[in-house]
Write a protein that holds these residues in place. Sequence first.
Motif, PDB file in Angstrom:
ATOM      1  N   ASP A  87      45.588  37.298  33.755  1.00 28.73           N
ATOM      2  CA  ASP A  87      45.720  38.224  34.890  1.00 28.73           C
ATOM      3  C   ASP A  87      45.107  39.560  34.489  1.00 28.73           C
ATOM      4  N   SER A 249      53.359  32.827  42.743  1.00 31.72           N
ATOM      5  CA  SER A 249      52.359  33.892  42.731  1.00 31.72           C
ATOM      6  C   SER A 249      51.758  34.033  44.132  1.00 31.72           C
ATOM      7  N   TYR A 373      46.281  33.674  35.131  1.00 35.35           N
ATOM      8  CA  TYR A 373      47.720  33.906  34.999  1.00 35.35           C
ATOM      9  C   TYR A 373      48.055  34.376  33.579  1.00 35.35           C
TER      10      TYR A 373
END
Length: 386
Positions: A87, A249, A373
Amino acid sequence: MATASTASRITRKIGIAVKKAVSRKKGWYDLHMAAASGAIAQRLPLVDLVAEIRDARIPLSSEYELLRDFPALSKRIVVMNKIDLADQTQVKGWMRYFEQQNCIPYGVNSHNKDSVKGLLNFIQAQVRGLCKANHHASETITIMLVGIPNVGKSALANSLHQMGRISAAEKGRLKHATVSPQPGETKDISSFKIGSHPNIYLLDTPGILPCMIHDAELCSKLVLTGAIRDGLIEQKELARYFLAILNLSDQYKKWAKFSANEDRLLSFIEHKEEGSISSKLEMRQKKQHMMDHTQLLMQDLIVNDVRGTIFDTISCFDGDIELEEDMIKLMEAELVALRDAFRVPQGLGEYVFNRVVGVKLLDLYRSGRLGHYTLDTLPLTLHHPL
């Protein structure tokens, strides 16, 4: 937070399953890893600098615990590899965190030439600073690359070696470390020259994990990111773990545009194939080109179908994913819907269906094609600048 606790419970279940699998059969810590641990421990006090390679998706969970036995080591470089898969909004926060831990952080993508070149320049600058601060008289500096399995040590060693030799205009045969998507391929310590004046050598080392991992969530993260070899747990369970992360998410919201692309793509392919060609050789060459091009298009189509399928399944789900029971229902619905998206042939049986979908879904996650992620949470001790 309810959603976080739902994900944590699913994560712990995966980790417990991995630990049980290890107790029943050969785990991740074998004779090669034990021998490598001893060899690395002997050499660590002798090197000039240590570069610990971590997986940017799990900056804490990919800690190289062997370094805890060497508290006297001076500042070390913490290289967060695979930042392209993490991320991006969290990378700077993790850099600040490692600075506060008295480390020298750097983020890199080992598959990007410019990124690796930046790392090489960074390492060479650190070496110059080290020589100046310590009045280093030696003409040779040794840097040891350490890390858990499958964080990209060998890929970085190869790239840094190649670029370092080119920039120094050196001739001779290039060395190559073994690179594999499977953990545990590097068995020995190898030396690679990456600079001159002074001579700088990298020591690429085998990936090491602790012989026992007691934290179930840590186990889950290591398996999902590939640090622990596949096969200790069913692929479907790992796929469910990833889906739990994705479902909580906002990534899927970006995939609304990937619905029903197949008809447009197929009509494009048919239109391309309509033209007539006079020469048989040209026809054969054009056909091969079209086949290659079509194959790439079909691969992209499948990825986009997977994205669209996940978007549609989540959007149509009327349960509450903050409840574990509803989250499990959603994950099962996604796994069933993904069979068509992945073009899995009919009649394979439930077990094979789930395995094929699980393997394909994990491949897309690990390659970054289903979003980026960071699985670890920044520690609360991080002090944000005023």
